[in-house]
Design an enzyme around this catalytic site. Structure first.
Site, PDB file in Angstrom:
ATOM      1  CE1 TYR A 173      60.094  35.392  28.816  1.00 41.28           C
ATOM      2  CE2 TYR A 173      60.337  33.879  26.943  1.00 41.28           C
ATOM      3  CZ  TYR A 173      59.416  34.634  27.873  1.00 41.28           C
ATOM      4  OH  TYR A 173      58.267  34.052  27.996  1.00 41.28           O
TER       5      TYR A 173
HETATM    6  N1  LIG Z   1      51.319  35.498  26.067  1.00 41.18           N
HETATM    7  C1  LIG Z   1      51.985  34.579  25.717  1.00 41.18           C
HETATM    8  O1  LIG Z   1      51.917  34.281  24.617  1.00 41.18           O
HETATM    9  C2  LIG Z   1      53.000  33.802  26.633  1.00 41.18           C
HETATM   10  C3  LIG Z   1      53.618  32.683  26.002  1.00 41.18           C
HETATM   11  C4  LIG Z   1      54.646  32.065  26.892  1.00 41.18           C
HETATM   12  C5  LIG Z   1      55.004  32.282  28.270  1.00 41.18           C
HETATM   13  N2  LIG Z   1      53.758  33.231  28.735  1.00 41.18           N
HETATM   14  C6  LIG Z   1      54.205  33.478  30.189  1.00 41.18           C
HETATM   15  O2  LIG Z   1      52.810  33.894  30.863  1.00 41.18           O
HETATM   16  C7  LIG Z   1      52.771  34.769  31.785  1.00 41.18           C
HETATM   17  C8  LIG Z   1      51.567  35.736  31.589  1.00 41.18           C
HETATM   18  O3  LIG Z   1      51.896  36.242  30.105  1.00 41.18           O
HETATM   19  P1  LIG Z   1      50.805  37.348  29.503  1.00 41.18           P
HETATM   20  O4  LIG Z   1      50.750  37.369  28.338  1.00 41.18           O
HETATM   21  O5  LIG Z   1      49.682  37.654  30.541  1.00 41.18           O
HETATM   22  O6  LIG Z   1      51.982  38.791  30.015  1.00 41.18           O
HETATM   23  P2  LIG Z   1      51.521  40.340  30.491  1.00 41.18           P
HETATM   24  O7  LIG Z   1      52.776  41.180  30.271  1.00 41.18           O
HETATM   25  O8  LIG Z   1      50.266  40.752  29.846  1.00 41.18           O
HETATM   26  O9  LIG Z   1      51.172  40.095  32.050  1.00 41.18           O
HETATM   27  C9  LIG Z   1      52.206  39.906  33.161  1.00 41.18           C
HETATM   28  C10 LIG Z   1      51.775  40.958  34.007  1.00 41.18           C
HETATM   29  O10 LIG Z   1      53.035  40.771  35.236  1.00 41.18           O
HETATM   30  C11 LIG Z   1      52.873  42.174  35.608  1.00 41.18           C
HETATM   31  N3  LIG Z   1      54.334  42.316  36.025  1.00 41.18           N
HETATM   32  C12 LIG Z   1      55.502  42.406  35.262  1.00 41.18           C
HETATM   33  N4  LIG Z   1      56.550  42.543  36.110  1.00 41.18           N
HETATM   34  C13 LIG Z   1      56.047  42.457  37.639  1.00 41.18           C
HETATM   35  C14 LIG Z   1      56.756  42.563  38.931  1.00 41.18           C
HETATM   36  N5  LIG Z   1      58.000  42.645  39.048  1.00 41.18           N
HETATM   37  N6  LIG Z   1      55.894  42.341  39.944  1.00 41.18           N
HETATM   38  C15 LIG Z   1      54.319  42.102  39.627  1.00 41.18           C
HETATM   39  N7  LIG Z   1      53.959  42.065  38.549  1.00 41.18           N
HETATM   40  C16 LIG Z   1      54.653  42.419  37.577  1.00 41.18           C
HETATM   41  C17 LIG Z   1      52.407  43.093  34.428  1.00 41.18           C
HETATM   42  O11 LIG Z   1      52.279  44.463  34.890  1.00 41.18           O
HETATM   43  C18 LIG Z   1      51.721  42.397  33.847  1.00 41.18           C
HETATM   44  O12 LIG Z   1      50.499  42.896  34.219  1.00 41.18           O
HETATM   45  C19 LIG Z   1      54.114  35.384  31.649  1.00 41.18           C
HETATM   46  O13 LIG Z   1      54.933  34.778  32.613  1.00 41.18           O
HETATM   47  C20 LIG Z   1      54.802  34.937  30.221  1.00 41.18           C
HETATM   48  O14 LIG Z   1      56.101  34.996  30.348  1.00 41.18           O
HETATM   49  C21 LIG Z   1      52.970  33.974  27.831  1.00 41.18           C
END
Ligand SMILES: NC(=O)c1ccc[n+]([C@@H]2O[C@H](COP(=O)([O-])OP(=O)(O)OC[C@H]3O[C@@H](n4cnc5c(N)ncnc54)[C@H](O)[C@@H]3O)[C@@H](O)[C@H]2O)c1
Length: 338
Positions: A164
């Protein structure tokens, strides 16, 4: 303002889309609905207004190209991703394909068809490795750095640990390089813990929501089995409420001339830092419960302490977090009680 949000039915994406709808922006949601809860978030967004939805996959270059050409967005918030470190250990290839190939597909579609479009990418604190060099004191409830007063800043050496960390880090560096080499308007946000409503937390991702849920379930059934934690519970993160994250994404777009080509650590900052044990103490007092848990080994390359130094974002994006952790946790308890 025309906006394309990849992962727009996810936790951060749906909050961002809802905010933009309120501002009468023209928002298109692109999501594969792979995440548990994404369909519920999409239904919620549709209850708020007219949201064009592309049921599509970032791994598929044609899907991404078609979206970029048809929407011709002013900005893409690229949030679609494989989001859990643990899942990346089980299937590194799938993690690579979503996070690296998916991000290249976004960059290439913009480079070839819409080069003025800004891209703001959600990267991770994992790009800094396990931060073993921090000089930490082990206190009763948390690890505390001896001399770091305002958190970890962007000059910290990057070191990708875990699949990751590698996939987020690779995409993070591609984003910056496409600004350098191709003149694109890309911005990278390095986040650790984002929390709040519309997150469908799991044991693997979204720890604040997950433990709020454990506390609520303990209140409902005090004799339930203990839940588990990884490590000793003294690991510290700064909590960024999703409303502050939404404002940061908009600030990046509004300040794109200063922000382009750069990475920003974006978090709740020192005053919103918290360990697992501190969260448990707060929840025990708030819900009048006694939490019972068992300890599993540490997760791979888990940082004992990460707090974002937001100074660069304050200076260039004119952004700082506004939501105090106590209020944000109230909001999360409300959401997890649904
Ligand atoms: N939430 C956190 O604490 C956090 C921390 C660090 C980084 N991030 C990053 O922020 C971003 C958003 O995080 P989040 O918490 O909203 O995650 P989340 O999982 O709620 O949202 C990600 C979305 O991407 C969609 N998705 C997954 N694979 C896909 C694909 N191949 N094509 C199209 N859509 C796809 C999923 O269905 C989901 O709706 C992510 O990239 C995550 O790595 C989040």
């Amino acid at each position: 303002m025309k906006v394309l949000i990849t992962g727009g039915a996810g936790f951060v994406g749906s909050n961002l889309a809802a905010h933009l709808l309120q501002q009468q922006a023209d928002v298109t949601v692109f999501d594969s609905l792979a995440r548990h809860g994404a369909s519920e978030n999409l239904a919620w967004l549709r209850s708020l207004g007219d949201v064009p939805f592309l049921h599509a996959d970032v791994r598929n270059a044609a899907d991404v190209e078609q979206a970029v050409r048809s929407v011709a967005p002013d900005v893409i918030f690229h949030l679609a991703g494989q989001v859990a470190m643990t899942t990346s250990m089980q299937n590194p290839r799938a993690d690579f394909e979503v996070n690296v190939l998916g991000s290249i597909n976004v960059l290439e579609a913009v480079r070839q068809h819409s080069s003025a479009t800004a891209i703001v990418y959600a990267s991770s604190n994992k790009v800094y490795g396990n931060l073993d060099h921090l000089d930490l004191v082990e206190q009763a409830m948390r690890y505390q750095p001896r001399s770091l007063t305002s958190g970890v800043d962007e000059s910290t050496a990057i070191e990708f640990h875990t699949p990751y960390g590698c996939s987020k880090g690779a995409a993070d560096q591609y984003m910056i390089d496409y600004a350098r080499g191709f003149g694109l308007n890309t911005v990278v946000f390095r986040h650790s813990t984002i929390y709040g409503g519309r997150q469908f937390s799991t044991y693997d991702q979204g720890w604040v929501g997950w433990f709020c849920r454990q506390a609520i379930e303990t209140q409902r059934d005090p004799s339930r089995d203990p839940f588990t934690i990884s490590g000793d519970g003294k690991q510290v993160r700064d909590l960024l409420h999703v409303s502050d994250a939404v404002n940061a994404y908009l600030a990046a777009f509004h300040n794109i001339a200063q922000a382009r080509g750069q990475a920003f650590n974006i978090g709740g900052g020192m005053s919103n830092s918290m360990s697992l044990l501190e969260l448990f103490a707060l929840l025990e007092a708030r819900l009048s419960v006694k939490l019972s848990y068992t300890q599993l080994p540490w997760r791979q390359s888990d940082q004992k302490f990460f707090v974002a130094d937001n100074t660069k974002a304050e200076r260039l994006l004119h952004w700082s977090p506004q939501m105090p952790k106590a209020k944000g946790i109230e909001d999360t308890v409300r959401w997890e009680s649904r």
